[in-house]
Design an enzyme around this catalytic site. Structure first.
Site, PDB file in Angstrom:
ATOM      1  CG  ASN A  56       3.052  -0.565  -0.717  1.00  0.00           C
ATOM      2  OD1 ASN A  56       3.669   0.645  -1.156  1.00  0.00           O
ATOM      3  ND2 ASN A  56       1.871  -0.378  -0.021  1.00  0.00           N
TER       4      ASN A  56
ATOM      5  NE  ARG B 276      19.113  15.555  -2.165  1.00  0.00           N
ATOM      6  CZ  ARG B 276      20.245  15.436  -2.735  1.00  0.00           C
ATOM      7  NH1 ARG B 276      20.629  15.368  -3.756  1.00  0.00           N
ATOM      8  NH2 ARG B 276      21.063  15.267  -1.483  1.00  0.00           N
TER       9      ARG B 276
ATOM     10  NE  ARG C 218      -0.401   8.724   4.115  1.00  0.00           N
ATOM     11  CZ  ARG C 218      -0.534   8.011   5.254  1.00  0.00           C
ATOM     12  NH1 ARG C 218      -0.332   6.607   5.260  1.00  0.00           N
ATOM     13  NH2 ARG C 218      -1.292   8.721   6.378  1.00  0.00           N
TER      14      ARG C 218
ATOM     15  NE  ARG D  22       2.844  10.883   5.014  1.00  0.00           N
ATOM     16  CZ  ARG D  22       2.179  10.246   6.208  1.00  0.00           C
ATOM     17  NH1 ARG D  22       2.888   9.231   6.591  1.00  0.00           N
ATOM     18  NH2 ARG D  22       1.418  10.810   6.971  1.00  0.00           N
ATOM     19  CG  HIS D  23       4.139   7.620  -0.072  1.00  0.00           C
ATOM     20  ND1 HIS D  23       2.732   7.163  -0.695  1.00  0.00           N
ATOM     21  CD2 HIS D  23       4.144   7.030   1.192  1.00  0.00           C
ATOM     22  CE1 HIS D  23       2.248   6.499   0.330  1.00  0.00           C
ATOM     23  NE2 HIS D  23       2.884   6.383   1.474  1.00  0.00           N
TER      24      HIS D  23
ATOM     25  CD  GLU E 199      -2.131  -0.279   0.318  1.00  0.00           C
ATOM     26  OE1 GLU E 199      -1.619   0.808   0.952  1.00  0.00           O
ATOM     27  OE2 GLU E 199      -1.763  -1.376   0.432  1.00  0.00           O
TER      28      GLU E 199
ATOM     29  CB  THR F  17       2.859   3.038   8.159  1.00  0.00           C
ATOM     30  OG1 THR F  17       2.274   2.313   7.187  1.00  0.00           O
ATOM     31  CG2 THR F  17       3.016   2.325   9.557  1.00  0.00           C
ATOM     32  CB  THR F  18      -2.078   1.874   7.194  1.00  0.00           C
ATOM     33  OG1 THR F  18      -1.589   2.512   5.849  1.00  0.00           O
ATOM     34  CG2 THR F  18      -3.460   1.801   7.361  1.00  0.00           C
TER      35      THR F  18
ATOM     36  CD  GLU G  70      -3.491  -6.025   2.358  1.00  0.00           C
ATOM     37  OE1 GLU G  70      -3.840  -5.909   1.118  1.00  0.00           O
ATOM     38  OE2 GLU G  70      -2.551  -5.788   2.788  1.00  0.00           O
TER      39      GLU G  70
ATOM     40  N   GLY H 179       5.872  -4.077   0.996  1.00  0.00           N
ATOM     41  CA  GLY H 179       6.437  -2.942   0.782  1.00  0.00           C
ATOM     42  C   GLY H 179       7.953  -2.407   1.366  1.00  0.00           C
ATOM     43  CG  HIS H 180       9.325   0.197   5.324  1.00  0.00           C
ATOM     44  ND1 HIS H 180      10.188  -0.364   6.059  1.00  0.00           N
ATOM     45  CD2 HIS H 180       9.695   1.466   5.140  1.00  0.00           C
ATOM     46  CE1 HIS H 180      10.876   0.536   6.521  1.00  0.00           C
ATOM     47  NE2 HIS H 180      10.742   1.800   5.868  1.00  0.00           N
TER      48      HIS H 180
HETATM   49  N1  PXP Z   1      -1.069  -3.790   3.165  1.00  0.00           N
HETATM   50  C1  PXP Z   1      -1.712  -2.547   3.371  1.00  0.00           C
HETATM   51  C2  PXP Z   1      -3.333  -2.263   3.096  1.00  0.00           C
HETATM   52  C3  PXP Z   1      -1.015  -1.202   3.659  1.00  0.00           C
HETATM   53  O1  PXP Z   1      -1.451   0.036   3.921  1.00  0.00           O
HETATM   54  C4  PXP Z   1       0.249  -1.149   3.541  1.00  0.00           C
HETATM   55  C5  PXP Z   1       1.155  -0.124   3.905  1.00  0.00           C
HETATM   56  O2  PXP Z   1       1.107   0.602   2.958  1.00  0.00           O
HETATM   57  C6  PXP Z   1       1.027  -2.713   3.343  1.00  0.00           C
HETATM   58  C7  PXP Z   1       0.115  -3.902   2.942  1.00  0.00           C
HETATM   59  C8  PXP Z   1       2.546  -2.812   2.993  1.00  0.00           C
HETATM   60  O3  PXP Z   1       3.228  -2.714   4.511  1.00  0.00           O
HETATM   61  P1  PXP Z   1       4.596  -2.620   4.625  1.00  0.00           P
HETATM   62  O4  PXP Z   1       5.111  -1.740   3.906  1.00  0.00           O
HETATM   63  O5  PXP Z   1       4.870  -2.522   6.022  1.00  0.00           O
HETATM   64  O6  PXP Z   1       5.264  -4.180   3.947  1.00  0.00           O
END
Ligand code: PXP
Length: 244
Positions: A9, A20, A47, A51-52, A72, A102-103, A153, A215-216
């Site tokens: 992600n 920036r 989103r 926002r991103h 997503e 976040t979600t 998921e 992702g994060h």
């Molecule tokens: N899966 C889904 C459906 C999500 O909404 C997110 C966060 O956007 C992720 C996976 C990834 O989560 P993380 O960024 O905490 O790894």
């Protein structure tokens, strides 16, 4: 056991860019680097508040990569219309509240069938695989299968954020059970949210799960070691857990 795929992600590359207001760092470059480093797919969340990731980012990434794109999106007409134009490999419907960081928590499918069903039908008509981001609750999994989802998921946030060992084990066992139920219902099983080097192993060991979306944490590690090394390390932990 099926090979475990890693969807990377890249939302937070755009978070950093937007801080920036310029063009760096570029999500397309991140997607190409992730692809080269062994990602099996790219995940992006457009989103409602942008926002991103922005609209042009998802179209540019889709055009640049040759691995699947997992889009997503919130369950809205606007997002389904974008998906119909984008034609991603899969659309993962997530709950979205503007004020959340976040979600948080999975999608409520049970009880929302009348609202979700027409949106899911449109996605399927566009040949897009439909994934629902849900908590590992039997009622949600049953409802997801009944409504025609191809994939669920499983939300791993509560497992990743558990404050005690007992809580973590309880959350893990819910995911193990949920993965088995989902698979018996004929759903493809993915998992994600909050996964890191420390907690990915237990999830990667669950045989029914065929894809993790992360992702994060990867983006945070990438600041120190580079995105390619972060992905290679994550893949290797996933494979080690899968073999054990
Ligand atoms: N899966 C889904 C459906 C999500 O909404 C997110 C966060 O956007 C992720 C996976 C990834 O989560 P993380 O960024 O905490 O790894």
């Amino acid at each position: 056991m099926d090979r475990l795929r890693l969807g990377v992600n890249i939302d937070h590359v755009a978070t950093l860019r937007n801080a920036r207001g310029g063009v760096h760092p570029d999500p397309v470059s991140a997607a190409l680097l992730a692809q080269k480093a062994g990602a099996d797919g790219i995940t992006m969340h457009l989103r409602e508040d942008r926002r991103h990731i922005r609209d042009n980012d998802i179209f540019a990434v889709k055009q640049a990569i040759h691995i699947p794109l997992n889009f997503e999106m919130a369950a809205t007409d606007e997002m389904v219309s974008i998906a119909e134009k984008l034609r991603p490999n899969a659309a993962c419907i997530v709950p979205e509240k503007r004020e959340e960081l976040t979600t948080e928590g999975g999608l409520a499918v049970a009880g929302a069938e009348a609202r979700l069903s027409p949106l899911i039908d449109r996605l399927k008509q566009a040949d897009i695989r439909v994934s629902l981001f849900v908590d590992a609750d039997e009622a949600e999994l049953q409802a997801s299968a009944a409504i025609g989802a191809d994939i669920v998921e499983l939300h791993t946030g509560s497992y990743c954020d558990a404050a005690t060992t007992e809580q973590r084990e309880h959350e893990l066992s819910r995911i193990v059970t949920g993965a088995s139920i989902a698979s018996h219902l004929g759903l493809e099983v993915h998992a994600g949210h909050g996964l890191s080097f420390d907690n990915v192993g237990n999830i990667a060991e669950i045989p029914e799960i065929v894809e993790l979306n992360i992702g994060h944490f990867l983006m945070g590690v990438a600041i120190f070691t580079g995105l390619d090394e972060a992905i290679i390390s994550m893949r290797s932990l996933m494979e080690k857990a899968r073999q054990s």
